[in-house]
Motif scaffolding. Sequence first.
Motif, PDB file in Angstrom:
ATOM      1  N   TYR A 297     131.901  12.282  96.600  1.00  0.00           N
ATOM      2  CA  TYR A 297     130.760  13.089  96.156  1.00  0.00           C
ATOM      3  C   TYR A 297     130.467  12.819  94.680  1.00  0.00           C
ATOM      4  O   TYR A 297     131.332  12.979  93.819  1.00  0.00           O
ATOM      5  CB  TYR A 297     131.018  14.582  96.375  1.00  0.00           C
ATOM      6  CG  TYR A 297     129.841  15.418  95.933  1.00  0.00           C
ATOM      7  CD1 TYR A 297     128.662  15.431  96.680  1.00  0.00           C
ATOM      8  CD2 TYR A 297     129.893  16.159  94.762  1.00  0.00           C
ATOM      9  CE1 TYR A 297     127.557  16.171  96.277  1.00  0.00           C
ATOM     10  CE2 TYR A 297     128.803  16.908  94.347  1.00  0.00           C
ATOM     11  CZ  TYR A 297     127.633  16.905  95.103  1.00  0.00           C
ATOM     12  OH  TYR A 297     126.544  17.628  94.697  1.00  0.00           O
ATOM     13  N   ARG A 298     129.251  12.437  94.395  1.00  0.00           N
ATOM     14  CA  ARG A 298     128.827  12.148  93.020  1.00  0.00           C
ATOM     15  C   ARG A 298     128.473  13.452  92.313  1.00  0.00           C
ATOM     16  O   ARG A 298     127.459  14.080  92.616  1.00  0.00           O
ATOM     17  CB  ARG A 298     127.644  11.181  93.017  1.00  0.00           C
ATOM     18  CG  ARG A 298     127.979   9.818  93.595  1.00  0.00           C
ATOM     19  CD  ARG A 298     126.851   8.828  93.400  1.00  0.00           C
ATOM     20  NE  ARG A 298     126.512   8.667  91.988  1.00  0.00           N
ATOM     21  CZ  ARG A 298     125.643   7.774  91.526  1.00  0.00           C
ATOM     22  NH1 ARG A 298     125.030   6.957  92.386  1.00  0.00           N
ATOM     23  NH2 ARG A 298     125.383   7.686  90.234  1.00  0.00           N
ATOM     24  N   THR A 299     129.317  13.852  91.372  1.00  0.00           N
ATOM     25  CA  THR A 299     129.154  15.154  90.717  1.00  0.00           C
ATOM     26  C   THR A 299     128.056  15.154  89.668  1.00  0.00           C
ATOM     27  O   THR A 299     127.565  16.207  89.301  1.00  0.00           O
ATOM     28  CB  THR A 299     130.454  15.574  90.025  1.00  0.00           C
ATOM     29  OG1 THR A 299     130.709  14.709  88.907  1.00  0.00           O
ATOM     30  CG2 THR A 299     131.638  15.558  90.991  1.00  0.00           C
ATOM     31  N   ARG A 300     127.726  13.977  89.118  1.00  0.00           N
ATOM     32  CA  ARG A 300     126.815  13.832  87.974  1.00  0.00           C
ATOM     33  C   ARG A 300     127.447  14.304  86.675  1.00  0.00           C
ATOM     34  O   ARG A 300     126.815  14.248  85.619  1.00  0.00           O
ATOM     35  CB  ARG A 300     125.483  14.555  88.213  1.00  0.00           C
ATOM     36  CG  ARG A 300     124.686  14.010  89.391  1.00  0.00           C
ATOM     37  CD  ARG A 300     124.266  12.582  89.168  1.00  0.00           C
ATOM     38  NE  ARG A 300     123.494  12.061  90.285  1.00  0.00           N
ATOM     39  CZ  ARG A 300     123.010  10.813  90.327  1.00  0.00           C
ATOM     40  NH1 ARG A 300     123.285   9.984  89.339  1.00  0.00           N
ATOM     41  NH2 ARG A 300     122.328  10.399  91.358  1.00  0.00           N
ATOM     42  N   ASP A 301     128.685  14.773  86.707  1.00  0.00           N
ATOM     43  CA  ASP A 301     129.393  15.143  85.478  1.00  0.00           C
ATOM     44  C   ASP A 301     129.969  13.894  84.824  1.00  0.00           C
ATOM     45  O   ASP A 301     130.541  13.037  85.498  1.00  0.00           O
ATOM     46  CB  ASP A 301     130.532  16.125  85.789  1.00  0.00           C
ATOM     47  CG  ASP A 301     130.021  17.522  86.084  1.00  0.00           C
ATOM     48  OD1 ASP A 301     128.927  17.859  85.600  1.00  0.00           O
ATOM     49  OD2 ASP A 301     130.718  18.269  86.793  1.00  0.00           O
ATOM     50  N   LEU A 302     129.838  13.807  83.521  1.00  0.00           N
ATOM     51  CA  LEU A 302     130.328  12.647  82.772  1.00  0.00           C
ATOM     52  C   LEU A 302     131.620  13.002  82.052  1.00  0.00           C
ATOM     53  O   LEU A 302     131.690  14.010  81.337  1.00  0.00           O
ATOM     54  CB  LEU A 302     129.277  12.190  81.757  1.00  0.00           C
ATOM     55  CG  LEU A 302     127.928  11.777  82.353  1.00  0.00           C
ATOM     56  CD1 LEU A 302     126.957  11.409  81.249  1.00  0.00           C
ATOM     57  CD2 LEU A 302     128.086  10.620  83.327  1.00  0.00           C
ATOM     58  N   THR A 303     132.652  12.185  82.244  1.00  0.00           N
ATOM     59  CA  THR A 303     133.947  12.459  81.628  1.00  0.00           C
ATOM     60  C   THR A 303     134.781  11.185  81.598  1.00  0.00           C
ATOM     61  O   THR A 303     134.299  10.097  81.915  1.00  0.00           O
ATOM     62  CB  THR A 303     134.683  13.588  82.383  1.00  0.00           C
ATOM     63  OG1 THR A 303     135.869  13.937  81.660  1.00  0.00           O
ATOM     64  CG2 THR A 303     135.072  13.177  83.782  1.00  0.00           C
ATOM     65  N   VAL A 304     136.052  11.336  81.210  1.00  0.00           N
ATOM     66  CA  VAL A 304     137.024  10.244  81.175  1.00  0.00           C
ATOM     67  C   VAL A 304     138.272  10.716  81.907  1.00  0.00           C
ATOM     68  O   VAL A 304     138.713  11.852  81.715  1.00  0.00           O
ATOM     69  CB  VAL A 304     137.385   9.860  79.721  1.00  0.00           C
ATOM     70  CG1 VAL A 304     138.491   8.811  79.686  1.00  0.00           C
ATOM     71  CG2 VAL A 304     136.153   9.370  78.971  1.00  0.00           C
ATOM     72  N   LEU A 305     138.844   9.884  82.767  1.00  0.00           N
ATOM     73  CA  LEU A 305     140.106  10.191  83.438  1.00  0.00           C
ATOM     74  C   LEU A 305     141.257   9.508  82.714  1.00  0.00           C
ATOM     75  O   LEU A 305     141.117   8.382  82.241  1.00  0.00           O
ATOM     76  CB  LEU A 305     140.092   9.717  84.895  1.00  0.00           C
ATOM     77  CG  LEU A 305     139.127  10.394  85.870  1.00  0.00           C
ATOM     78  CD1 LEU A 305     139.310   9.812  87.264  1.00  0.00           C
ATOM     79  CD2 LEU A 305     139.321  11.904  85.882  1.00  0.00           C
ATOM     80  N   LYS A 306     142.385  10.195  82.637  1.00  0.00           N
ATOM     81  CA  LYS A 306     143.569   9.574  82.032  1.00  0.00           C
ATOM     82  C   LYS A 306     144.797   9.955  82.844  1.00  0.00           C
ATOM     83  O   LYS A 306     144.934  11.093  83.301  1.00  0.00           O
ATOM     84  CB  LYS A 306     143.713   9.988  80.571  1.00  0.00           C
ATOM     85  CG  LYS A 306     143.603  11.468  80.262  1.00  0.00           C
ATOM     86  CD  LYS A 306     143.543  11.685  78.763  1.00  0.00           C
ATOM     87  CE  LYS A 306     143.375  13.152  78.412  1.00  0.00           C
ATOM     88  NZ  LYS A 306     143.249  13.372  76.958  1.00  0.00           N
ATOM     89  N   GLY A 324     128.718  16.170  79.520  1.00  0.00           N
ATOM     90  CA  GLY A 324     127.439  16.711  79.977  1.00  0.00           C
ATOM     91  C   GLY A 324     127.239  16.244  81.403  1.00  0.00           C
ATOM     92  O   GLY A 324     128.118  15.641  81.997  1.00  0.00           O
ATOM     93  N   ARG A 325     126.095  16.545  81.940  1.00  0.00           N
ATOM     94  CA  ARG A 325     125.767  16.065  83.284  1.00  0.00           C
ATOM     95  C   ARG A 325     124.715  14.979  83.154  1.00  0.00           C
ATOM     96  O   ARG A 325     123.804  15.094  82.355  1.00  0.00           O
ATOM     97  CB  ARG A 325     125.247  17.216  84.145  1.00  0.00           C
ATOM     98  CG  ARG A 325     126.323  18.209  84.528  1.00  0.00           C
ATOM     99  CD  ARG A 325     125.745  19.344  85.370  1.00  0.00           C
ATOM    100  NE  ARG A 325     125.048  18.873  86.551  1.00  0.00           N
ATOM    101  CZ  ARG A 325     125.652  18.574  87.706  1.00  0.00           C
ATOM    102  NH1 ARG A 325     126.959  18.691  87.811  1.00  0.00           N
ATOM    103  NH2 ARG A 325     124.953  18.163  88.747  1.00  0.00           N
ATOM    104  N   SER A 326     124.865  13.949  83.955  1.00  0.00           N
ATOM    105  CA  SER A 326     123.897  12.861  83.859  1.00  0.00           C
ATOM    106  C   SER A 326     122.492  13.344  84.217  1.00  0.00           C
ATOM    107  O   SER A 326     121.512  12.781  83.764  1.00  0.00           O
ATOM    108  CB  SER A 326     124.305  11.684  84.750  1.00  0.00           C
ATOM    109  OG  SER A 326     124.409  12.061  86.092  1.00  0.00           O
ATOM    110  N   ASP A 327     122.386  14.414  85.003  1.00  0.00           N
ATOM    111  CA  ASP A 327     121.053  14.931  85.287  1.00  0.00           C
ATOM    112  C   ASP A 327     120.630  16.023  84.308  1.00  0.00           C
ATOM    113  O   ASP A 327     119.521  16.538  84.379  1.00  0.00           O
ATOM    114  CB  ASP A 327     120.931  15.436  86.734  1.00  0.00           C
ATOM    115  CG  ASP A 327     122.061  16.364  87.139  1.00  0.00           C
ATOM    116  OD1 ASP A 327     122.917  16.671  86.297  1.00  0.00           O
ATOM    117  OD2 ASP A 327     122.084  16.770  88.311  1.00  0.00           O
ATOM    118  N   ASP A 328     121.503  16.397  83.348  1.00  0.00           N
ATOM    119  CA  ASP A 328     121.107  17.259  82.230  1.00  0.00           C
ATOM    120  C   ASP A 328     120.748  16.391  81.025  1.00  0.00           C
ATOM    121  O   ASP A 328     120.193  16.876  80.049  1.00  0.00           O
ATOM    122  CB  ASP A 328     122.238  18.205  81.818  1.00  0.00           C
ATOM    123  CG  ASP A 328     122.377  19.384  82.770  1.00  0.00           C
ATOM    124  OD1 ASP A 328     123.396  20.067  82.684  1.00  0.00           O
ATOM    125  OD2 ASP A 328     121.471  19.594  83.583  1.00  0.00           O
TER     126      ASP A 328
END
Length: 432
Positions: A297-306, A324-328
């Motif tokens: 599921y594409r959340t549109r939330d932008l982040t980094v995984l570690k 942020g959100r890619s759609d915000d």
Amino acid sequence: MIWDERSECMSRDEMRELQGRRLRHTVERVYHNVPFYRKKMHELGLEPGDIQGIEDLSKLPFTTKQDLRENYPFGLAAIPMSQIVRLHASSGTTGKPVVVGYSRKDLRTWSEVVARALYSYGVDNHDFIQVAYGYGLFTGGMGLHYGAEKVGAAVIPISGGNTKKQIQIMKDFGSTALACTPSYALYIAESMQEMGIKREDLKLRVGIFGAEPWTENMRKEIEESLNIKAMDIYGLSEIIGPGVAYDCEMKNGLHINEDHFVPEIINPETCEVLPYGSKGELVFTTITKEGMPLLRYRTRDLTVLKDGECECGRTLVRMEKILGRSDDMIIIRGVNVFPSQVESVLLEMGETKPHYMLFVDRVNNLDILEVWVEVDEVFFSDQIRKLESLTKKIKHNIESTLGIGIKLKLVEPKTIERSEGKAKRLIDRRVL
């Protein structure tokens, strides 16, 4: 269990084996029970047997919010509706709402993952937790409610709004934990000052904040104004609700409950899977949900995984705070802009209130960004030179961060409408 050391501290090999086993079972179920996924897999030439382990996850199709809306209301259910015991829905601003159905087992899972989060915040059966998230179709209130009951805390299900009553209940009942959006927490702190209630008059010691992006600077602001430790909880209705990921005492990324929700980071433009440490769009696959499981599921939330073991001892993959959100995201003269960038600048300065609005207009085919910022009344009653100096300073700092020119308007306290839920920070007036 509240502290599930086996699940939260297992080795990477053990986790991948567990995820692979659960993924195979989930794929088998949705292929046979959800026509949407069977069609998607056929289009890719896939059958359940092609998914042998977690390393095959990238072979599976993505799911988007539009897919959920097109299958409204129950088209993605993987079990008979007679086995669905709870329905929630997102409050989307356009189109049909996104509906989520839960089996009894799903509700137990949901309570458990929220309880894990609360345990990591130090919430237990000695606490009074005031749940000021909205109840109803929104998942925030009910999610925190049942997780809090699982850890044995006394729940005050006050829901959102009626801020003066919130503060009075907090004082009279001796609430020790507050669950709400971070912007509402700041509004509560502001309202307390107006009511003459000091932070020392309350027993609050911890806040559980989520449902909207917020920065580390905003965390500091909340902790200072309410004299609490402010903890982050992340979730989304489509995946389960709050409890997908959570802070620990180290505050060095949110631990994802990846024995239930497998995360990926992708390039939002190319859909390429990116390695840990890369910034991109967060994608989740649910591997234990019965009611409405989702693949990628594409959340549109932008982040980094570690990855790597946290100092707290947990080995769960961590995600950084949501940028942020890619759609915000708004694009202004070719530059990507997120409201959280402006918030970060203002909170670092310390000379403004944590309340702002962004207005985007198009004038003579040119995009214009106007930023309204609340400042203390003293600047309006003092020398005009000081107001001009502050305007110049704020404008420079925001422009340096965003990389574009802006119009800045300093406004008096209370000019910007307060929110008792998710704060609305952006109004785009362009006709695009």
